[in-house]
Design an enzyme around this catalytic site. Structure first.
Site, short mmCIF file in Angstrom:
data_model
loop_
_atom_site.label_atom_id
_atom_site.label_comp_id
_atom_site.label_asym_id
_atom_site.label_seq_id
_atom_site.Cartn_x
_atom_site.Cartn_y
_atom_site.Cartn_z
N HIS A 162 5.72 43.82 32.27
CA HIS A 162 4.39 43.93 31.66
C HIS A 162 3.61 45.14 32.18
O HIS A 162 2.61 45.53 31.59
CB HIS A 162 3.58 42.65 31.95
CG HIS A 162 4.11 41.46 31.23
ND1 HIS A 162 3.47 40.88 30.15
CD2 HIS A 162 5.24 40.73 31.40
CE1 HIS A 162 4.18 39.86 29.70
NE2 HIS A 162 5.25 39.74 30.45
N ASP A 370 -2.63 51.29 33.15
CA ASP A 370 -2.48 49.88 32.76
C ASP A 370 -1.24 49.78 31.87
O ASP A 370 -1.06 50.62 30.99
CB ASP A 370 -3.72 49.43 31.97
CG ASP A 370 -4.05 47.97 32.19
OD1 ASP A 370 -3.11 47.19 32.42
OD2 ASP A 370 -5.24 47.59 32.11
P1 ADP Z 1 -4.11 42.17 33.43
O1 ADP Z 1 -2.83 41.61 32.92
O2 ADP Z 1 -3.95 43.33 34.33
O3 ADP Z 1 -5.00 41.15 34.01
P2 ADP Z 1 -5.01 42.43 30.61
O4 ADP Z 1 -6.20 43.10 30.05
O5 ADP Z 1 -3.74 42.75 29.90
O6 ADP Z 1 -4.94 42.78 32.17
O7 ADP Z 1 -5.19 40.86 30.53
C1 ADP Z 1 -6.27 40.19 31.10
C2 ADP Z 1 -6.36 38.83 30.46
O8 ADP Z 1 -7.18 38.00 31.29
C3 ADP Z 1 -7.01 38.85 29.09
O9 ADP Z 1 -6.37 37.95 28.24
C4 ADP Z 1 -8.44 38.42 29.37
O10 ADP Z 1 -9.03 37.73 28.29
C5 ADP Z 1 -8.27 37.50 30.55
N1 ADP Z 1 -9.47 37.55 31.41
C6 ADP Z 1 -10.01 38.64 31.98
N2 ADP Z 1 -11.14 38.32 32.66
C7 ADP Z 1 -11.30 37.00 32.51
C8 ADP Z 1 -12.28 36.09 32.97
N3 ADP Z 1 -13.33 36.46 33.71
N4 ADP Z 1 -12.13 34.80 32.62
C9 ADP Z 1 -11.07 34.41 31.87
N5 ADP Z 1 -10.12 35.23 31.41
C10 ADP Z 1 -10.22 36.52 31.72
O1 F6P Z 2 0.88 42.02 34.03
C1 F6P Z 2 -0.06 42.06 35.00
C2 F6P Z 2 -0.16 40.84 35.87
O2 F6P Z 2 0.31 41.09 37.14
C3 F6P Z 2 0.55 39.62 35.40
O3 F6P Z 2 1.87 39.51 35.84
C4 F6P Z 2 -0.31 38.57 35.95
O4 F6P Z 2 -0.25 37.38 35.27
C5 F6P Z 2 -1.70 39.16 35.85
O5 F6P Z 2 -1.52 40.52 36.02
C6 F6P Z 2 -2.68 38.54 36.83
O6 F6P Z 2 -2.29 38.76 38.16
P1 F6P Z 2 -2.04 37.59 39.21
O7 F6P Z 2 -0.94 36.74 38.66
O8 F6P Z 2 -1.68 38.29 40.47
O9 F6P Z 2 -3.32 36.84 39.31
#
Ligand code: ADP
Ligand code: F6P
Length: 472
Positions: A162, A370
Site C-alpha cells: 500500500h 504517500d
Molecule cells: P493512511 O493509509 O496513510 O492512513 P489514507 O489517506 O490512504 O492514509 O487513509 C486514511 C484513512 O483513514 C481514510 O479512509 C480516512 O477516512 C481514515 N481517517 C483519517 N482520519 C480519520 C479520523 N480522524 N477518524 C476516522 N477515520 C479517519
Molecule cells: O498503508 C498505510 C498504513 O500503514 C496501513 O498499512 C495502515 O493500516 C495505516 O497506514 C494505518 O497505520 P497503523 O496500522 O500503523 O495505525
C-alpha cells in the site's frame, strides 16, 4: 478452525479495541488506508481476515465482522515495540517514504520482524482452504509470502504494497535487503500502487538477487512472479450514498454554522504522520494569514489529525511541533470565538467525516510522499453536488489519477501558498469542471474494479509447475 477459500493477511484487523466516551469498552473501525480499502470489499464474502487486534495481551476471540471471519494474531510487548514500532514503522516506513525522517536499523528489530512474520504465515496456513487464495498486505508482512509458500505450496499467494516502494539507491541501505526481496517473491503476483514502484522492484531483483526481471515478470527458481501497478481505490458509490443522506447534509450545514458561516472552509484530514506534510501546510497557512491574503473571518482551516503510532519518537516530536504551531497561529491570528485553525485530534465515525468533506470548499491533501492517499478520493466521491476544490500533492499516488486537482509540490512553500490561493479563488465553472472529471474517474475506478483487476491477474499468474498438493 474452519478454512476459507480467500484469506486476507494484514497487520491490522478492520476493528480496534477502544474506550467509548462513557468509559465502556467497544470495538471500532480502525483508521487507515488499508482498512478503508479492504473492509467494504470483503463484506459478506466467505473470507477470513488474519490480523492483529491492537494491544499487547493474548489474542482475543472476535466475532465475525460483517460476515468476515476474524483470526487474531497476538503481539506481545516486545513484538509490538520491535516489530510494529521498530522495523515496520521506524525502519521501513521512513525508508519507503523518501527517508523524510531518518530510518533506524537495529538487529533486534529484524529478529522481531522475522518472528512476527512467521506467526502470521502460520496463522494464514492454518485457515486457508486447500488450493485457496491468500492475499498478503503491506510492508509489515513482506516475508509472509515466502514463509507461507514453504508451509503451503498448494496456495495461490498475492502480495500488495500500500505504500511507495523506494528507488534502488534508498532500498540498498537496508541491511537485510535480499531477505526482504526474497520474501515478497514468494508471491505469485506482487502489486504496487504505481508503475514506478514495480520498476524499482524489478531493478532491485536483478541487481541484488541476480534474477531475470522485467517490469512485468520475474523468474524465480521454477516459477514466474508477476508484478504490476494496481492503484488502490475506495467504494465510490457507498461514499456518495453516505454523503447524499439528508442527515449528513444537515450535519454539514450545522458544522458550517458552528464554524461561523465563513466564506471558505479549508479541510485537511490526516493520520498524525510526518509523511503527510502537516507542518509545511501550517507554515504556508500562517504566511498567508500574515500577508493578509487569507483573513480569519472569511476563511477557516479545519485540521483533523488523528494520533498514530504515538509511542514512536518521531511521531511524538511531530505531534508536539504541530500542536505548538497550531497554538501559535491561533494565538497570533485568532479572535475570541474565532480561531484561525480548528484542530481535532480524534477519530471520527464515517458519517461525521463525510459531513466534514461536504462542508469543505477546499480540501488540502499535501503529503510529502504517500502511496495513494484515500482521503483525496473520499473527498471527491463525497462531493455529490459537484462543487469543491482538491489541492493535491504531486507526491501522493492519487495525483497520477486525479490530474484535475490543483497540484502542488509541498516542499515548495511559495508553490504551496499559490496553490492554496488558486483553489480558494477559483471560479465555480473551473471548480465544477475539474470535479466532474475526477468524479467520473472514480466512478469507474472504484475498489471493486481494483479487486477484480488484481484478483484476475492473480488467477492468471504463477506457474503451476511449482504448485504442489496441500499437505495432509
Ligand atoms: P493512511 O493509509 O496513510 O492512513 P489514507 O489517506 O490512504 O492514509 O487513509 C486514511 C484513512 O483513514 C481514510 O479512509 C480516512 O477516512 C481514515 N481517517 C483519517 N482520519 C480519520 C479520523 N480522524 N477518524 C476516522 N477515520 C479517519
Ligand atoms: O498503508 C498505510 C498504513 O500503514 C496501513 O498499512 C495502515 O493500516 C495505516 O497506514 C494505518 O497505520 P497503523 O496500522 O500503523 O495505525
Amino acid at each position: 478452525m474452519r478454512q476459507s477459500p480467500l484469506v486476507v493477511v494484514a497487520n491490522r484487523l478492520p476493528i480496534d479495541d477502544s474506550v467509548a466516551p462513557d468509559g465502556a469498552f467497544e470495538w471500532r473501525r480502525s483508521p487507515g488506508g488499508l482498512v478503508s480499502a479492504l473492509h467494504p470489499l470483503l463484506r459478506h464474502t466467505p473470507a477470513t481476515w488474519v490480523g492483529w487486534a491492537g494491544g499487547t495481551g493474548p489474542a482475543p476471540e472476535l466475532p465475525d465482522v460483517d460476515g468476515v471471519r476474524m483470526r487474531t494474531v497476538a503481539l506481545n510487548a516486545e513484538d509490538f515495540r520491535d516489530h510494529y514500532e521498530g522495523f515496520a514503522n521506524a525502519t521501513l516506513w521512513p525508508l519507503y517514504h523518501d527517508a523524510v525522517e531518518q530510518p533506524e536499523y537495529h538487529r533486534r528489530w529484524w529478529e522481531a520482524y522475522q518472528r512476527v512474520n512467521q506467526r502470521f504465515a502460520e496463522a494464514a496456513a492454518e485457515v486457508a482452504e486447500p488450493g485457496g487464495l491468500v492475499w498478503v498486505q503491506d510492508y509489515h508482512l513482506q516475508l509472509v509470502p515466502g514463509l507461507l509458500r514453504a508451509l503451503r505450496p498448494d496456495l495461490r499467494i498475492g502480495f500488495f504494497l500500500h505504500v511507495p516502494f523506494p528507488p534502488p539507491e534508498l532500498f540498498m541501505q537496508l541491511p537485510r535487503r535480499s531477505e526482504l526481496l526474497r520474501g515478497m517473491l514468494g508471491a505469485d503476483l506482487i502489486g504496487f500502487q504505481r508503475a514506478q514502484a514495480a520498476h524499482n522492484f524489478a531493478q532491485l531483483a536483478a541487481k541484488v538477487l541476480g534474477l531475470s526481471a522485467t517490469d512485468r515478470r520475474i523468474g524465480v527458481d521454477d516459477r514466474v512472479v508477476r508484478i504490476g501497478a494496481f492503484p488502490v481505490a475506495i467504494d465510490t458509490a457507498e461514499m456518495a450514498a453516505l454523503a447524499a443522506r439528508p442527515e449528513v447534509a444537515d450535519r454539514a450545514r450545522r458544522l458550517r454554522q458552528d464554524l461561523g458561516q465563513p466564506e471558505k472552509v479549508i479541510l485537511s484530514v490526516d493520520r498524525m504522520d510526518y509523511t503527510k506534510g502537516i507542518e509545511q501546510r501550517l507554515k504556508a497557512y500562517r504566511e498567508l494569514l500574515a500577508s493578509g491574503d487569507v483573513k480569519v473571518r472569511d476563511t477557516v482551516l479545519v485540521q483533523v489529525a488523528v494520533p498514530s503510532r504515538d509511542r514512536v519518537g518521531q511521531y511524538q516530536i511531530l505531534r508536539d511541533r504541530v500542536e505548538h504551531q497550531v497554538g501559535r497561529i491561533n494565538g497570533e491570528f485568532g479572535r475570541v470565538g474565532e480561531p484561525a485553525i480548528h484542530y481535532l485530534s480524534q477519530p471520527f465515525d464515517r458519517a461525521e467525516l463525510v459531513a466534514l468533506y461536504r462542508v469543505a470548499d477546499v480540501m488540502a491533501v499535501t503529503p510529502l510522499r504517500d502511496g495513494m492517499n484515500l482521503v483525496a478520493k473520499e473527498y471527491v466521491a463525497a462531493r455529490v453536488d459537484g462543487t469543491g476544490a482538491l489541492l493535491l500533492s504531486e507526491f501522493a499516488g492519487a495525483a497520477a489519477e486525479l490530474e484535475q486537482a490543483y497540484l502542488v509540490n509541498p516542499h515548495d512553500l511559495d508553490g504551496l501558498k499559490q496553490g492554496l490561493l488558486a483553489a480558494l479563488r477559483a471560479g465555480p465553472e473551473d471548480v465544477a469542471a475539474r470535479m466532474r472529471a475526477m468524479r467520473e474517474h472514480l466512478a469507474h475506478n472504484d475498489i471493486h474494479a481494483w479487486a477484480a483487476s488484481y484478483l484476475s491477474a492473480l488467477e492468471e499468474s504463477g506457474s503451476l509447475v511449482g504448485r504442489r498438493p496441500a499437505p495432509r
